[in-house]
Design a protein around this motif. Sequence first.
Motif, PDB file in Angstrom:
ATOM      1  N   PRO A   1       0.602  -1.143   0.046  1.00  0.00           N
ATOM      2  CA  PRO A   1      -0.047   0.009  -0.205  1.00  0.00           C
ATOM      3  C   PRO A   1       0.869   1.450  -0.116  1.00  0.00           C
ATOM      4  O   PRO A   1       1.933   1.441   0.584  1.00  0.00           O
ATOM      5  CB  PRO A   1      -0.706  -0.011   1.124  1.00  0.00           C
ATOM      6  N   TYR A   2       0.252   2.202  -0.707  1.00  0.00           N
ATOM      7  CA  TYR A   2       0.913   3.497  -0.608  1.00  0.00           C
ATOM      8  C   TYR A   2       0.143   4.902  -0.806  1.00  0.00           C
ATOM      9  O   TYR A   2      -1.041   4.246  -0.993  1.00  0.00           O
ATOM     10  CB  TYR A   2       2.203   3.578  -2.083  1.00  0.00           C
ATOM     11  N   GLU A   3       0.758   5.707  -0.650  1.00  0.00           N
ATOM     12  CA  GLU A   3      -0.074   7.376  -0.713  1.00  0.00           C
ATOM     13  C   GLU A   3       0.719   8.202  -1.722  1.00  0.00           C
ATOM     14  O   GLU A   3       2.073   8.308  -1.428  1.00  0.00           O
ATOM     15  CB  GLU A   3      -0.393   7.720   0.268  1.00  0.00           C
ATOM     16  N   ARG A   4       0.088   8.394  -2.848  1.00  0.00           N
ATOM     17  CA  ARG A   4       0.559   9.347  -3.513  1.00  0.00           C
ATOM     18  C   ARG A   4       0.672  10.709  -2.968  1.00  0.00           C
ATOM     19  O   ARG A   4      -0.339  11.326  -2.417  1.00  0.00           O
ATOM     20  CB  ARG A   4       0.112   9.385  -5.100  1.00  0.00           C
ATOM     21  N   ARG A   5       1.965  11.530  -2.916  1.00  0.00           N
ATOM     22  CA  ARG A   5       1.976  12.822  -2.449  1.00  0.00           C
ATOM     23  C   ARG A   5       2.551  13.815  -3.385  1.00  0.00           C
ATOM     24  O   ARG A   5       3.747  13.955  -3.503  1.00  0.00           O
ATOM     25  CB  ARG A   5       2.654  12.736  -1.044  1.00  0.00           C
ATOM     26  N   PRO A   6       1.786  14.622  -4.012  1.00  0.00           N
ATOM     27  CA  PRO A   6       2.080  15.598  -5.062  1.00  0.00           C
ATOM     28  C   PRO A   6       2.501  16.655  -4.223  1.00  0.00           C
ATOM     29  O   PRO A   6       2.227  16.942  -2.928  1.00  0.00           O
ATOM     30  CB  PRO A   6       0.731  15.893  -5.873  1.00  0.00           C
ATOM     31  N   HIS A   7       3.578  17.214  -4.930  1.00  0.00           N
ATOM     32  CA  HIS A   7       4.164  18.405  -4.016  1.00  0.00           C
ATOM     33  C   HIS A   7       4.728  19.455  -5.155  1.00  0.00           C
ATOM     34  O   HIS A   7       5.029  19.226  -6.209  1.00  0.00           O
ATOM     35  CB  HIS A   7       5.311  18.132  -3.281  1.00  0.00           C
ATOM     36  N   LEU A   8       5.293  20.639  -4.569  1.00  0.00           N
ATOM     37  CA  LEU A   8       5.831  21.628  -5.673  1.00  0.00           C
ATOM     38  C   LEU A   8       7.230  21.024  -6.160  1.00  0.00           C
ATOM     39  O   LEU A   8       7.900  20.260  -5.423  1.00  0.00           O
ATOM     40  CB  LEU A   8       6.054  22.929  -5.011  1.00  0.00           C
ATOM     41  N   ARG A   9       7.724  21.421  -7.352  1.00  0.00           N
ATOM     42  CA  ARG A   9       8.861  20.862  -7.788  1.00  0.00           C
ATOM     43  C   ARG A   9      10.128  20.780  -6.777  1.00  0.00           C
ATOM     44  O   ARG A   9      10.292  22.112  -6.321  1.00  0.00           O
ATOM     45  CB  ARG A   9       9.052  21.471  -8.960  1.00  0.00           C
ATOM     46  N   ALA A  10      10.758  19.795  -6.249  1.00  0.00           N
ATOM     47  CA  ALA A  10      11.633  19.977  -5.579  1.00  0.00           C
ATOM     48  C   ALA A  10      12.773  19.044  -5.940  1.00  0.00           C
ATOM     49  O   ALA A  10      12.588  17.796  -6.218  1.00  0.00           O
ATOM     50  CB  ALA A  10      11.169  19.372  -3.944  1.00  0.00           C
ATOM     51  N   ILE A  11      14.037  19.577  -6.067  1.00  0.00           N
ATOM     52  CA  ILE A  11      15.001  18.816  -6.526  1.00  0.00           C
ATOM     53  C   ILE A  11      15.823  17.953  -5.447  1.00  0.00           C
ATOM     54  O   ILE A  11      16.256  16.875  -5.720  1.00  0.00           O
ATOM     55  CB  ILE A  11      16.039  19.910  -7.283  1.00  0.00           C
ATOM     56  N   THR A  12      15.820  18.472  -4.320  1.00  0.00           N
ATOM     57  CA  THR A  12      16.718  17.709  -2.986  1.00  0.00           C
ATOM     58  C   THR A  12      15.671  17.283  -2.181  1.00  0.00           C
ATOM     59  O   THR A  12      14.593  17.577  -2.390  1.00  0.00           O
ATOM     60  CB  THR A  12      17.557  18.895  -2.331  1.00  0.00           C
ATOM     61  N   ALA A  13      16.045  16.308  -1.512  1.00  0.00           N
ATOM     62  CA  ALA A  13      15.226  15.312  -0.703  1.00  0.00           C
ATOM     63  C   ALA A  13      14.882  16.645   0.601  1.00  0.00           C
ATOM     64  O   ALA A  13      13.643  16.368   1.053  1.00  0.00           O
ATOM     65  CB  ALA A  13      15.916  14.191  -0.189  1.00  0.00           C
ATOM     66  N   GLN A  14      15.743  17.415   0.900  1.00  0.00           N
ATOM     67  CA  GLN A  14      15.312  18.694   2.034  1.00  0.00           C
ATOM     68  C   GLN A  14      14.322  19.399   1.244  1.00  0.00           C
ATOM     69  O   GLN A  14      13.462  19.709   2.087  1.00  0.00           O
ATOM     70  CB  GLN A  14      16.609  19.231   2.306  1.00  0.00           C
ATOM     71  N   ALA A  15      14.347  19.824   0.182  1.00  0.00           N
ATOM     72  CA  ALA A  15      13.267  20.596  -0.404  1.00  0.00           C
ATOM     73  C   ALA A  15      12.019  20.203  -0.586  1.00  0.00           C
ATOM     74  O   ALA A  15      11.064  20.579  -0.308  1.00  0.00           O
ATOM     75  CB  ALA A  15      13.900  21.044  -1.673  1.00  0.00           C
ATOM     76  N   LEU A  16      12.164  18.698  -0.652  1.00  0.00           N
ATOM     77  CA  LEU A  16      11.066  17.846  -0.972  1.00  0.00           C
ATOM     78  C   LEU A  16      10.362  17.801   0.543  1.00  0.00           C
ATOM     79  O   LEU A  16       9.116  18.263   0.586  1.00  0.00           O
ATOM     80  CB  LEU A  16      11.308  16.242  -1.247  1.00  0.00           C
ATOM     81  N   ALA A  17      11.141  17.606   1.584  1.00  0.00           N
ATOM     82  CA  ALA A  17      10.447  17.600   3.103  1.00  0.00           C
ATOM     83  C   ALA A  17       9.815  19.177   3.120  1.00  0.00           C
ATOM     84  O   ALA A  17       8.817  19.323   3.705  1.00  0.00           O
ATOM     85  CB  ALA A  17      11.493  17.224   4.103  1.00  0.00           C
TER      86      ALA A  17
END
Length: 173
Positions: free
Chosen positions: A16-32
Amino acid sequence: MIPQNILQYLERHQVPYERRPHLRAITAQALAQSLHVSGFQVAKSVILRSEDAFWICVVGAPDTVDVDRVAEVTGAKGLRLADEAEFADLFPDCEVGAEPPFGRRYGLPVVMDGHLGEAETLLFRAGSHEEALELRVADFVGVEAPYLGAIIHDRPGEARRLPFDSEALQPDY
């Protein structure tokens, strides 16, 4: 957008998974930051190359892979960070820099830092800089059977340790 074959891989293995759309983020820290979560809730894939294989190292967003520790855990010889140009063709359906941690999908061994075992769920890049997947750590470990160990440089003020028995899981690569 997450490549369809990654979603099919997870569905085929009943993860099972959940899709999590987000603003464009290049680094993992920016994703967070984009998802308003701690960097310790985001797992990033770091690609290493040994004498005979590529490896996916899964670590927390703020962490740095310790190549010598990865060699201790895996027994791999001649390990080093791989250049994007070396491994981009291994993930043809993914955006460069958004490599997923699903080594079995791509025929690559996976090694995961033991700190990630402290979380119930983690956010993972899955081929896209604009969408992530949230999975239970137990489900990820169940489908990927990664090598587990202390593979990051020590965090300030923290002793080297594992939150669980890494010897209990033996990958079958």
